[in-house]
Design an enzyme around this catalytic site. Sequence first.
Site, PDB file in Angstrom:
ATOM      1  N   LYS A 148       0.853  -1.181   0.000  1.00  0.00           N
ATOM      2  CA  LYS A 148       0.000   0.000   0.000  1.00  0.00           C
ATOM      3  C   LYS A 148       0.890   1.232   0.000  1.00  0.00           C
ATOM      4  O   LYS A 148       1.669   1.453   0.931  1.00  0.00           O
ATOM      5  CB  LYS A 148      -0.880  -0.018   1.246  1.00  0.00           C
ATOM      6  CG  LYS A 148      -1.754   1.211   1.339  1.00  0.00           C
ATOM      7  CD  LYS A 148      -2.730   1.095   2.485  1.00  0.00           C
ATOM      8  CE  LYS A 148      -3.500   2.375   2.618  1.00  0.00           C
ATOM      9  NZ  LYS A 148      -4.469   2.320   3.709  1.00  0.00           N
ATOM     10  N   ARG A 162     -10.720  10.155   1.562  1.00  0.00           N
ATOM     11  CA  ARG A 162     -10.628  10.749   2.898  1.00  0.00           C
ATOM     12  C   ARG A 162     -11.794  11.685   3.164  1.00  0.00           C
ATOM     13  O   ARG A 162     -12.178  11.894   4.303  1.00  0.00           O
ATOM     14  CB  ARG A 162      -9.263  11.414   3.067  1.00  0.00           C
ATOM     15  CG  ARG A 162      -8.196  10.335   3.107  1.00  0.00           C
ATOM     16  CD  ARG A 162      -6.805  10.863   3.314  1.00  0.00           C
ATOM     17  NE  ARG A 162      -5.860   9.753   3.191  1.00  0.00           N
ATOM     18  CZ  ARG A 162      -4.562   9.898   3.084  1.00  0.00           C
ATOM     19  NH1 ARG A 162      -4.033  11.104   3.115  1.00  0.00           N
ATOM     20  NH2 ARG A 162      -3.783   8.847   2.980  1.00  0.00           N
ATOM     21  N   LYS A 213      -2.164  -1.470  -3.989  1.00  0.00           N
ATOM     22  CA  LYS A 213      -3.023  -0.283  -3.954  1.00  0.00           C
ATOM     23  C   LYS A 213      -2.188   0.977  -3.989  1.00  0.00           C
ATOM     24  O   LYS A 213      -1.212   1.032  -3.231  1.00  0.00           O
ATOM     25  CB  LYS A 213      -3.824  -0.350  -2.655  1.00  0.00           C
ATOM     26  CG  LYS A 213      -4.684   0.837  -2.379  1.00  0.00           C
ATOM     27  CD  LYS A 213      -5.301   0.710  -1.015  1.00  0.00           C
ATOM     28  CE  LYS A 213      -5.755   2.083  -0.586  1.00  0.00           C
ATOM     29  NZ  LYS A 213      -6.161   2.147   0.759  1.00  0.00           N
ATOM     30  N   SER A 239     -10.079   5.811  -4.963  1.00  0.00           N
ATOM     31  CA  SER A 239     -10.993   6.945  -5.133  1.00  0.00           C
ATOM     32  C   SER A 239     -10.511   7.990  -6.132  1.00  0.00           C
ATOM     33  O   SER A 239     -11.289   8.493  -6.937  1.00  0.00           O
ATOM     34  CB  SER A 239     -11.254   7.586  -3.769  1.00  0.00           C
ATOM     35  OG  SER A 239     -10.038   7.995  -3.174  1.00  0.00           O
TER      36      SER A 239
END
Length: 329
Positions: free
Chosen positions: A199, A209, A252, A278
Amino acid sequence: MSFPVHRPRRLRSSEALRSLVRETRISAAGLVYPMFVCPGSGVRAEVSSMPGIAQQSADKLVEEVREAADLGIPAVILFGLPEHKDEKGTEGYIASGVVQRAIEAIRKARPEMLVITDVCLCEYTSHGHCGVIEGEKSAAKIANDPTIELLAKMALSHAQAGAHIVAPSDMMDGRVAAIRKRLDANSFEDVAILSYAAKYCSGFYGPFREAAQSAPQFGDRRSYQMDPANSREALKEVTQDLEEGADIIMVKPALPYLDLIHRVREAFDVPVAAYNVSGEYAMVKAAAQNGWIDEKRVTLEIFTAIQRAGASIVLTYHAKDLARWLKAC
Ligand code: PBG
């Protein structure tokens, strides 16, 4: 003597031929739809930077889960927005937490839907970091071992509520082993661990967020998330998580790290997941809304690319759109 000419274009001359020789065949079977659950009932609040994605109370969320199941999406991953945040993220591991309740509601409404939960403190802590903080201001540090204890508690509470897979996303050292041990000790040997093994500390998490209200109140996540410049280190992280008992490993974000997905796929014989995060979603949506790109075409291309790189499981906010488009194909 002359050789017959090789003509690559020969196999591209019709859709039937292209389809026959296609190397990567995409389907909805590997899709995971990320969802945000908040307290209350009847609540659905759209996240402005992620068109189509909302924070929802469990009752509304279940309605959308039914829709996803009808589209053939096999799994969802849940993120929770607690009523109150505190230093230790208490609402993340209590039986009456938002995620725990949502799991129960989904299991009751659609027993065939696989429920994955994000195991991390950042959504539940007042400071927005993924772990417990020790020390003041400039000397403040994330305390690894106390954090692991809380993550194990959180994973167990998710399993008790009915989660099939728990997904630790915090990047603390040793958390996979601690979670495995806690699950096994409580007879949850069949609950799998999907670890966010590689990550990266990425700017692409911006919209998330906002959705999860989890922006760190001070500092950033550089001390525990990976440096985008490193790839060999990712293989080390994966090795460690597998040794500790991870069943599925994740890379990710997805698009800026396709090389990592490929390297992990080549190096290990376990299922590989990728999180199309996102910011990647927001870029496509924004450009499409401006008429600058063809959303369907680009989204299918991205999904194909992630699978071609080697991920068989893809977490994406485009899951419902993809499932719809793939059905129509
Ligand atoms: C941490 C977590 C994050 C995401 C998933 N789990 C945010 C972060 O590390 O800051 C980001 C996912 C996305 O951007 O879609 N619990």
